[in-house]
Design a protein around this motif. Structure first.
Motif, PDB file in Angstrom:
ATOM      1  N   GLY A  26     -42.861 -15.697   2.934  1.00 33.15           N
ATOM      2  CA  GLY A  26     -41.615 -16.418   2.701  1.00 33.15           C
ATOM      3  C   GLY A  26     -41.085 -16.273   1.283  1.00 33.15           C
ATOM      4  N   LEU A  27     -41.404 -15.147   0.644  1.00 33.94           N
ATOM      5  CA  LEU A  27     -40.934 -14.902  -0.721  1.00 33.94           C
ATOM      6  C   LEU A  27     -39.496 -14.402  -0.693  1.00 33.94           C
ATOM      7  CD1 LEU A  27     -44.087 -13.019  -2.079  1.00 33.94           C
ATOM      8  CD2 LEU A  27     -43.504 -15.430  -2.412  1.00 33.94           C
ATOM      9  N   LYS A  28     -38.811 -14.594  -1.785  1.00 34.96           N
ATOM     10  CA  LYS A  28     -37.454 -14.073  -1.955  1.00 34.96           C
ATOM     11  C   LYS A  28     -37.576 -12.703  -2.611  1.00 34.96           C
ATOM     12  CE  LYS A  28     -32.933 -14.652  -2.241  1.00 34.96           C
ATOM     13  NZ  LYS A  28     -32.213 -14.112  -1.150  1.00 34.96           N
ATOM     14  N   HIS A  29     -36.950 -11.716  -2.003  1.00 30.85           N
ATOM     15  CA  HIS A  29     -36.993 -10.343  -2.515  1.00 30.85           C
ATOM     16  C   HIS A  29     -35.989 -10.198  -3.648  1.00 30.85           C
ATOM     17  CE1 HIS A  29     -36.342  -5.811  -1.783  1.00 30.85           C
ATOM     18  NE2 HIS A  29     -37.467  -5.983  -2.422  1.00 30.85           N
ATOM     19  N   LEU A  30     -36.460  -9.800  -4.817  1.00 30.18           N
ATOM     20  CA  LEU A  30     -35.565  -9.583  -5.953  1.00 30.18           C
ATOM     21  C   LEU A  30     -35.590  -8.108  -6.328  1.00 30.18           C
ATOM     22  CD1 LEU A  30     -35.751 -12.430  -8.623  1.00 30.18           C
ATOM     23  CD2 LEU A  30     -33.865 -11.726  -7.210  1.00 30.18           C
ATOM     24  N   SER A  31     -34.617  -7.389  -5.826  1.00 36.14           N
ATOM     25  CA  SER A  31     -34.452  -5.978  -6.165  1.00 36.14           C
ATOM     26  C   SER A  31     -33.300  -5.897  -7.159  1.00 36.14           C
ATOM     27  CB  SER A  31     -34.121  -5.182  -4.904  1.00 36.14           C
ATOM     28  OG  SER A  31     -33.487  -3.966  -5.231  1.00 36.14           O
ATOM     29  N   THR A  32     -33.561  -5.332  -8.319  1.00 39.47           N
ATOM     30  CA  THR A  32     -32.501  -5.274  -9.336  1.00 39.47           C
ATOM     31  C   THR A  32     -31.324  -4.437  -8.854  1.00 39.47           C
ATOM     32  OG1 THR A  32     -33.750  -3.541 -10.459  1.00 39.47           O
ATOM     33  CG2 THR A  32     -33.962  -5.770 -11.315  1.00 39.47           C
ATOM     34  N   GLY A  33     -31.576  -3.411  -8.075  1.00 37.55           N
ATOM     35  CA  GLY A  33     -30.483  -2.604  -7.521  1.00 37.55           C
ATOM     36  C   GLY A  33     -29.592  -3.438  -6.617  1.00 37.55           C
ATOM     37  N   ASP A  34     -30.221  -4.246  -5.746  1.00 40.69           N
ATOM     38  CA  ASP A  34     -29.458  -5.129  -4.851  1.00 40.69           C
ATOM     39  C   ASP A  34     -28.690  -6.173  -5.651  1.00 40.69           C
ATOM     40  OD1 ASP A  34     -30.544  -3.729  -2.736  1.00 40.69           O
ATOM     41  OD2 ASP A  34     -31.948  -5.319  -2.143  1.00 40.69           O
ATOM     42  N   LEU A  35     -29.345  -6.733  -6.686  1.00 40.07           N
ATOM     43  CA  LEU A  35     -28.675  -7.740  -7.525  1.00 40.07           C
ATOM     44  C   LEU A  35     -27.436  -7.159  -8.186  1.00 40.07           C
ATOM     45  CD1 LEU A  35     -31.577  -9.592  -9.410  1.00 40.07           C
ATOM     46  CD2 LEU A  35     -30.076 -10.514  -7.651  1.00 40.07           C
ATOM     47  N   LEU A  36     -27.580  -5.960  -8.740  1.00 41.68           N
ATOM     48  CA  LEU A  36     -26.438  -5.315  -9.397  1.00 41.68           C
ATOM     49  C   LEU A  36     -25.284  -5.123  -8.414  1.00 41.68           C
ATOM     50  CD1 LEU A  36     -28.095  -2.592 -11.663  1.00 41.68           C
ATOM     51  CD2 LEU A  36     -26.505  -4.349 -12.431  1.00 41.68           C
ATOM     52  N   ARG A  37     -25.596  -4.578  -7.243  1.00 43.47           N
ATOM     53  CA  ARG A  37     -24.554  -4.340  -6.244  1.00 43.47           C
ATOM     54  C   ARG A  37     -23.882  -5.650  -5.819  1.00 43.47           C
ATOM     55  NH1 ARG A  37     -28.186  -0.240  -5.286  1.00 43.47           N
ATOM     56  NH2 ARG A  37     -29.545  -1.482  -3.973  1.00 43.47           N
ATOM     57  N   SER A  38     -24.682  -6.698  -5.654  1.00 45.38           N
ATOM     58  CA  SER A  38     -24.146  -7.990  -5.233  1.00 45.38           C
ATOM     59  C   SER A  38     -23.251  -8.601  -6.315  1.00 45.38           C
ATOM     60  CB  SER A  38     -25.308  -8.935  -4.914  1.00 45.38           C
ATOM     61  OG  SER A  38     -24.839 -10.227  -4.697  1.00 45.38           O
ATOM     62  N   GLU A  39     -23.704  -8.562  -7.566  1.00 43.72           N
ATOM     63  CA  GLU A  39     -22.913  -9.129  -8.674  1.00 43.72           C
ATOM     64  C   GLU A  39     -21.601  -8.359  -8.837  1.00 43.72           C
ATOM     65  OE1 GLU A  39     -23.666 -11.650 -11.057  1.00 43.72           O
ATOM     66  OE2 GLU A  39     -25.612 -12.212 -10.230  1.00 43.72           O
ATOM     67  N   ILE A  40     -21.660  -7.043  -8.663  1.00 44.86           N
ATOM     68  CA  ILE A  40     -20.445  -6.224  -8.783  1.00 44.86           C
ATOM     69  C   ILE A  40     -19.490  -6.542  -7.635  1.00 44.86           C
ATOM     70  CG2 ILE A  40     -19.565  -3.842  -8.638  1.00 44.86           C
ATOM     71  CD1 ILE A  40     -22.152  -3.022 -10.235  1.00 44.86           C
ATOM     72  N   ALA A  41     -20.032  -6.620  -6.419  1.00 49.31           N
ATOM     73  CA  ALA A  41     -19.194  -6.919  -5.248  1.00 49.31           C
ATOM     74  C   ALA A  41     -18.557  -8.302  -5.356  1.00 49.31           C
ATOM     75  CB  ALA A  41     -20.026  -6.824  -3.969  1.00 49.31           C
ATOM     76  N   SER A  42     -19.296  -9.267  -5.920  1.00 49.09           N
ATOM     77  CA  SER A  42     -18.781 -10.631  -6.081  1.00 49.09           C
ATOM     78  C   SER A  42     -17.889 -10.774  -7.309  1.00 49.09           C
ATOM     79  CB  SER A  42     -19.945 -11.623  -6.190  1.00 49.09           C
ATOM     80  OG  SER A  42     -20.748 -11.571  -5.042  1.00 49.09           O
ATOM     81  N   GLN A  43     -17.825  -9.725  -8.097  1.00 48.84           N
ATOM     82  CA  GLN A  43     -17.016  -9.692  -9.326  1.00 48.84           C
ATOM     83  C   GLN A  43     -17.336 -10.862 -10.261  1.00 48.84           C
ATOM     84  OE1 GLN A  43     -12.907  -9.146  -8.013  1.00 48.84           O
ATOM     85  NE2 GLN A  43     -13.240  -6.943  -7.928  1.00 48.84           N
ATOM     86  N   THR A  44     -18.642 -11.155 -10.380  1.00 53.25           N
ATOM     87  CA  THR A  44     -19.064 -12.174 -11.346  1.00 53.25           C
ATOM     88  C   THR A  44     -18.875 -11.589 -12.749  1.00 53.25           C
ATOM     89  OG1 THR A  44     -21.345 -11.370 -11.488  1.00 53.25           O
ATOM     90  CG2 THR A  44     -20.858 -12.986  -9.734  1.00 53.25           C
ATOM     91  N   PRO A  45     -18.859 -12.441 -13.783  1.00 56.41           N
ATOM     92  CA  PRO A  45     -18.745 -11.895 -15.151  1.00 56.41           C
ATOM     93  C   PRO A  45     -19.817 -10.847 -15.454  1.00 56.41           C
ATOM     94  CG  PRO A  45     -18.388 -14.261 -15.184  1.00 56.41           C
ATOM     95  CD  PRO A  45     -18.809 -13.910 -13.779  1.00 56.41           C
ATOM     96  N   LEU A  46     -21.060 -11.112 -15.037  1.00 57.43           N
ATOM     97  CA  LEU A  46     -22.126 -10.129 -15.252  1.00 57.43           C
ATOM     98  C   LEU A  46     -21.860  -8.857 -14.457  1.00 57.43           C
ATOM     99  CD1 LEU A  46     -25.400 -12.280 -15.227  1.00 57.43           C
ATOM    100  CD2 LEU A  46     -24.491 -10.996 -17.155  1.00 57.43           C
ATOM    101  N   GLY A  47     -21.376  -9.009 -13.234  1.00 59.68           N
ATOM    102  CA  GLY A  47     -21.075  -7.851 -12.386  1.00 59.68           C
ATOM    103  C   GLY A  47     -19.969  -6.998 -12.966  1.00 59.68           C
ATOM    104  N   VAL A  48     -18.925  -7.632 -13.478  1.00 60.86           N
ATOM    105  CA  VAL A  48     -17.806  -6.901 -14.100  1.00 60.86           C
ATOM    106  C   VAL A  48     -18.303  -6.121 -15.315  1.00 60.86           C
ATOM    107  CG1 VAL A  48     -15.610  -7.186 -15.335  1.00 60.86           C
ATOM    108  CG2 VAL A  48     -16.030  -8.466 -13.225  1.00 60.86           C
TER     109      VAL A  48
END
Length: 191
Positions: A26-48
Motif C-alpha cells: 500500500g505504498l505510494k509510488h513516487l517516480s520523479t519522471g511521473d511527478l515532472l509530467r504531472s506538475e507540467i500538465a497541471s501547470q503548477t508554478p514548479l511545473g511551469v
C-alpha cells in the motif's frame, strides 16, 4: 511511515517489482519522471519552471525536483509510505531527500538494490526493445553505455546510504516471484 528506495541499473526489474511492492504494502509510488509530467500538465508554478528548463534541453535542478517531492508528500498525508523510483540519482539528491524527509518527521528505511549481471541486463533490455518501442533498448552498444553511466554516476548513491547502514543487495536474477519474495522478506523485517 515506511519509505524505501528501489534501486538498480536499467533492466534490473525495478518497474515490475515496484508495481508488486506497491500493491502488497500500500505504498505510494513516487517516480520523479511521473511527478515532472504531472506538475507540467497541471501547470503548477514548479511545473511551469521545470518545463522552461526542459525546453532548453537542461536537467531540472535538484531544488525543483525536491519541491515536487515535498508537494507529493504533503498531498498524501495518510500514505503508509513511499517507494522512491528514479530518485535520488546523485549523493547531493540523496542528502537533499534525507533533509526533506527529516522536516516531514520521517526517513528512508531501506534502499533495496537489485543486483543483476551486465550480461543479464543486456539480454533483458534487448528483449524489452523488441516490444517497448524504446530505441535505447534495441542497440547493444547504447545499452552497455547506459549501464556504464549508471555505474559511474548513479551507483554512488548506494555508497551514500551504505554510510547509514541502509543498503540491502537483493539478487535480481531468477523468476519475478522469487525476486519479489526476497524484496518482501527484507521489507517485512523492517516494517
Amino acid at each position: 511511515m515506511f519509505n524505501l528506495i528501489l534501486f538498480g541499473p536499467p533492466g534490473s526489474g525495478k518497474g515490475t517489482q515496484s508495481e508488486k511492492l506497491i500493491a502488497k504494502y500500500g505504498l505510494k509510488h513516487l517516480s520523479t519522471g511521473d511527478l515532472l509530467r504531472s506538475e507540467i500538465a497541471s501547470q503548477t508554478p514548479l511545473g511551469v519552471e521545470a518545463k522552461k528548463i526542459m525546453d532548453k534541453g537542461q536537467l531540472v535542478p535538484d531544488e525543483v525536483v525536491i519541491g515536487m517531492i515535498s508537494s507529493a508528500l504533503d498531498a498524501n498525508p495518510n500514505a503508509k509510505g513511499f517507494l522512491f523510483d528514479g530518485f535520488p540519482r546523485t549523493p547531493a539528491q540523496a542528502e537533499a531527500l534525507d533533509k526533506l524527509l527529516e522536516l516531514k518527521k520521517t526517513s528512508i528505511a531501506v534502499m533495496l538494490a537489485l543486483n543483476v549481471s551486465e550480461e543479464e541486463l543486456v539480454k533483458r533490455l534487448m528483449k524489452r526493445g523488441e516490444t517497448s518501442g524504446r530505441s535505447d533498448d534495441t542497440n547493444e552498444n547504447v545499452i552497455r553505455a547506459r549501464i556504464i553511466e549508471y555505474r559511474n554516476k548513479t551507483a554512488v548513491v548506494a555508497d551514500y546510504y551504505y554510510n547509514f547502514d541502509k543498503v540491502v543487495m537483493v539478487k535480481g536474477e531468477g523468476s519475478v516471484d522469487d525476486i519479489f519474495k526476497s524484496l518482501s522478506a527484507e521489507i517485512d523485517q523492517r516494517i
